[in-house]
Design a protein around this motif. Structure first.
Motif, PDB file in Angstrom:
ATOM      1  N   VAL A 195      42.248  84.103  36.751  1.00  0.00           N
ATOM      2  CA  VAL A 195      41.087  83.234  36.937  1.00  0.00           C
ATOM      3  C   VAL A 195      41.568  81.791  37.054  1.00  0.00           C
TER       4      VAL A 195
ATOM      5  N   VAL B 249      33.317  80.560  36.869  1.00  0.00           N
ATOM      6  CA  VAL B 249      32.906  81.270  35.667  1.00  0.00           C
ATOM      7  C   VAL B 249      32.132  82.539  36.019  1.00  0.00           C
TER       8      VAL B 249
ATOM      9  N   ALA C 180      34.235  85.184  37.726  1.00  0.00           N
ATOM     10  CA  ALA C 180      35.215  85.701  36.777  1.00  0.00           C
ATOM     11  C   ALA C 180      34.560  86.710  35.843  1.00  0.00           C
ATOM     12  N   THR C 181      33.379  86.364  35.338  1.00  0.00           N
ATOM     13  CA  THR C 181      32.684  87.273  34.445  1.00  0.00           C
ATOM     14  C   THR C 181      32.410  88.601  35.143  1.00  0.00           C
TER      15      THR C 181
ATOM     16  N   VAL D 282      33.835  81.744  30.055  1.00  0.00           N
ATOM     17  CA  VAL D 282      34.208  83.088  30.492  1.00  0.00           C
ATOM     18  C   VAL D 282      34.485  83.966  29.271  1.00  0.00           C
TER      19      VAL D 282
ATOM     20  N   CYS E 228      32.434  87.365  28.201  1.00  0.00           N
ATOM     21  CA  CYS E 228      33.098  88.664  28.268  1.00  0.00           C
ATOM     22  C   CYS E 228      33.489  89.175  26.889  1.00  0.00           C
TER      23      CYS E 228
END
Lengths: 518, 249
Positions: free
Chosen positions: B12, B64, B67-68, B96, B100
């Protein structure tokens, strides 16, 4: 020293001319407190006249003249008289008396004062001014010495006392004005006290009120307001207004008049409120935008001077990887200093180490990782430690392999430093006696300052361990007079120059060590 | 997790160039490490292990939200996380990690995060560590060290850079000689933890720390994990300011 009223009366216009000239200069300079040659050359033309009129200021004519600014400290109303006095080099009391005396007949002093108040920039009393005011009297003229002593006393009184002298002065002003009015009345000029008194009250109330708004530089900035002054000012002003309006009418109508005035005020406030509010928000928005623009311009200037230049250099030297790496690393370090504001810890061991190891990196293009825990102001022993660490790191980048790590731990009684590399290592006994790098610059230097140095050969590198005892942090340390160990973490502009010179990044240092080694 | 299966990684970072670079570096150094050709590698293990973990980069993201999504979908072992990425609540990597927090890998272990940043600023480091990252390394780290760090984080251990160790010593007053009387104390380090942190700050690898203190690497890892826990759980919310306040003796 006597004050001849006539002379003093003749002073303001001339002084004003000088002021106007001084003002031009100081407005061009902004609020910079450094007197520049322009201010100095323009003032002698004025000084003789003023000096002759006031019969003083022989010392001021030749020396640097403090800029014409209103003094933040030691002010009574707006700091105009104090600023004027230090600019002209005359005792502040004379200036004040001059203002008062000229104010009596036709209010000229008031007008001049108000004009100066509005136009003179705020500033801080210069050290030069302090000298002239008597901290270090000029030995040449006896008159100036007497003046200095006299002045010192008044200055002290004005500086040290709180509101009392202000009130006293204001009462004095009232008394003088009343006396002046009465005198004029007896002289045949019709002065009606029922008109004059309210006006005086209004003026004084306004002065009270304005003096609180005066030095709030950015509007809306938070600063302590002395509410009592505001209340007194407001009270005096409204009393004066009511007195003026009511005039000779009888007292029973006072309530009606008061009610009408109040109603009018409320009405105006209600009408004007949204408008003022919008003005206020606009002002704030504009201010914020201006600050942003300034910051942006600063950052742009910095990036242009540093990053863009380095990028251009890197493009030109793209065939030389070592050079590119070195440039990139140097630029990275510079940018970090800028971004994380490491200037704030100038004068400390950590800052000196950052500078010293930055030089080592630059000279050889090998990164050196520096970790410092704790910090303390630098002194001569710690300076020696920094030099020893620098030498050790310098040896490491030349003879050993990266990664090179420097860890410095500042404890309450000792400062420990570890310089670690991953080279083949060396044996102190193998080094010829005529090479002074390790033996002299590291071990010898540490021992001369009461510290120790130990060289540890490890399987995959060398670690040089340095120990420097320091005094307990609570006690006064030997970093210099007046240095408070508890407050030196912050940027201390007064101490910066001195402490900055101590670490002595010493451009000659690598040469010295090279000579010593070769 | 000693079974020889590939460590699944998500990158990321909002800089595409950097992602490409790390990807190339990791795949090449992972294959190089497979032949045991570098110094640090995974030979820091006390028990013999397969010399190199295979790496598999299963996803990339640059903000963000993406990425999540990627992490939730791919459920990787390790996320290499840049501290400053756009989107979310504006807190970058920390957002993030929070989003997660409940994602588990196929084997039931939580997804682990290794923060990777150009920033050395204490605020950035502490923000991601307290959000739950297992380690923090700077982007100037070399490939072999990055590989070691990834392996370690995948095993649930903590990774401290020298600078993070230095910060910890500052924050917990260890440099000034403050030591916890009981190990459980969250606002101070125990004597042993302090020693370990000092050696890491001096640039020692875990195995060198172990050798220096005559303890096993596993013990070193335990100490480091314990320090990480203290860093995450300490009631000092303003750790950065606290550290700065304790810096100057």
């Amino acid at each position: 020293m006597r004050v001849d009223p006539d002379q003093t009366l003749s002073e303001p216009p001339k002084a004003l001319a000088g002021l106007a000239r001084g003002l031009e200069v100081s407005e061009y300079e902004g609020v910079q407190t450094t007197p520049d040659p322009g201010a100095r050359t323009s003032s002698p033309a004025v000084t003789p006249a003023v000096g002759a009129a006031a019969g003083s200021a022989p010392a001021a004519a030749g020396t640097t003249r403090p800029p014409l600014v209103r003094h933040v400290e030691g002010h009574v109303i707006g700091g105009v008289a104090a600023g004027l006095a230090s600019h002209l080099g005359v005792p502040v009391a004379f200036v004040r008396i001059g203002f008062l005396v000229t104010a009596i007949p036709f209010g000229a002093g008031f007008a001049v004062y108000a004009f100066l108040w509005a136009t003179m920039p705020r500033g801080v009393a210069e050290p030069v001014a302090a000298n002239q005011m008597g901290a270090a009297p000029e030995p040449s003229a006896g008159s100036s010495r007497a003046q200095a002593r006299f002045d010192l006393r008044t200055v002290k009184v004005w500086l040290r006392s709180g509101n009392e002298p202000v009130l006293l002065t204001l009462f004095g002003v009232i008394a003088l004005i009343v006396a002046g009015a009465l005198w004029l009345g007896t002289a045949g000029i019709g002065i009606r006290p029922e008109v004059v008194l309210p006006i005086v009250a209004i003026v004084i109330g306004t002065i009270f009120f304005w003096s609180q708004l005066d030095d709030a530089d950015p509007i809306g900035a938070r600063r302590p307001v002395r509410w009592i002054w505001l209340v007194v000012g407001l009270g005096l002003t409204s009393l004066g207004l009511v007195g003026l309006l009511v005039g000779s009418t009888d007292l029973s109508q006072l309530w009606r008049v008061g009610g009408a005035v109040l109603a009018a005020l409320v009405g105006v406030a209600v009408l004007a409120a949204p408008w003022i509010l919008r003005l206020w928000t606009n002002l704030r928005a504009e201010q914020a935008a201006r600050i942003r623009a300034t910051e942006r311009a600063d950052i742009a200037a910095h990036l242009h001077d540093s990053v863009l230049q380095t990028l251009a250099l890197i493009q030109r030297r793209s065939d030389d990887p070592a050079m590119v790496a070195r440039l990139a690393r140097a630029q990275e370090r510079q940018l970090r200093t800028y971004l994380y504001d490491e200037d704030a810890r100038a004068g400390t061991l950590g800052a000196a180490l950052t500078v010293a190891l930055g030089e080592v990196e630059d000279l050889h293009g090998v990164p050196v990782q520096l970790v410092v825990t704790g910090d303390r102001p630098i002194d001569e022993h710690l300076d020696a430690l920094v030099k020893a660490i620098r030498e050790a790191a310098w040896n490491a980048v030349r003879h050993a392999d990266p990664p090179i790590t420097v860890y410095v731990e500042v404890g309450p009684t000792t400062v420990e430093a570890f310089v670690r590399d991953h080279g083949a290592g060396f044996d102190l006994d193998d080094i010829p006696g005529d090479r002074a790098g390790v033996r002299e610059s590291i071990i010898g230097r540490m021992e001369r300052h009461g510290g120790t140095a130990r060289i540890r050969k490890r399987s995959d590198g060398t670690e040089i361990q340095l120990r420097q005892p320091v005094m307990a942090p609570a006690g006064p340390d030997d970093s210099g007079p007046g240095r408070d160990p508890t407050s030196t973490g912050e940027a201390d502009p007064q101490h910066d120059p001195g402490s900055r010179s101590l670490p002595d990044p010493a451009p000659s240092k690598p040469k010295e060590s090279e000579e010593a080694q070769s | 997790m000693t079974e020889p299966r590939a460590i699944r990684i998500v990158l990321v970072d909002d800089h595409h160039m950097f992602r490409t670079g790390v990807r190339a570096e990791l795949t090449s150094s992972a294959s190089a490490a497979a032949y045991g050709s570098h110094r640090d590698g995974t030979s820091t293990r006390s028990t013999p292990r397969p010399p190199a973990p295979a790496l598999e980069i299963v996803g990339e993201a640059g903000a963000v939200e993406s990425a999540t999504a990627v992490i939730t979908e791919t459920r990787p072992d390790v996320v290499l996380l840049d501290v400053h990425i756009p989107g979310g609540n504006g807190r970058g990597g920390a957002d993030v990690i929070r989003a997660c927090a409940t994602v588990k890998t196929g084997s039931g272990a939580p997804v682990r995060f290794l923060a990777l940043s150009v920033s050395d600023a204490a605020e950035d480091v502490i923000a991601v560590i307290r959000a739950g990252a297992r380690g923090y390394v700077t982007k100037t780290i070399n490939a072999a060290e990055l590989l070691t760090a990834i392996t370690r984080v995948a095993d649930g251990d903590a990774v401290f850079s020298p600078r993070l160790a230095g910060f910890v010593l500052d924050a917990f007053g260890a440099a000034a000689g403050e030591v916890a009387e009981i190990d459980e104390e969250l606002d101070r380090l125990s004597a042993r933890e302090r020693e370990v942190m000092r050696l890491i700050a001096r640039g020692y690898q875990y195995k060198e720390v172990a050798k220096e203190l005559f303890i096993s690497i596993k013990t070193v890892e335990t100490h480091v994990s314990s320090v990480l826990r203290k860093l995450q759980l300490s009631s000092r919310h303003e750790l950065t300011a606290w550290a700065m306040g304790r810096r100057l003796l």
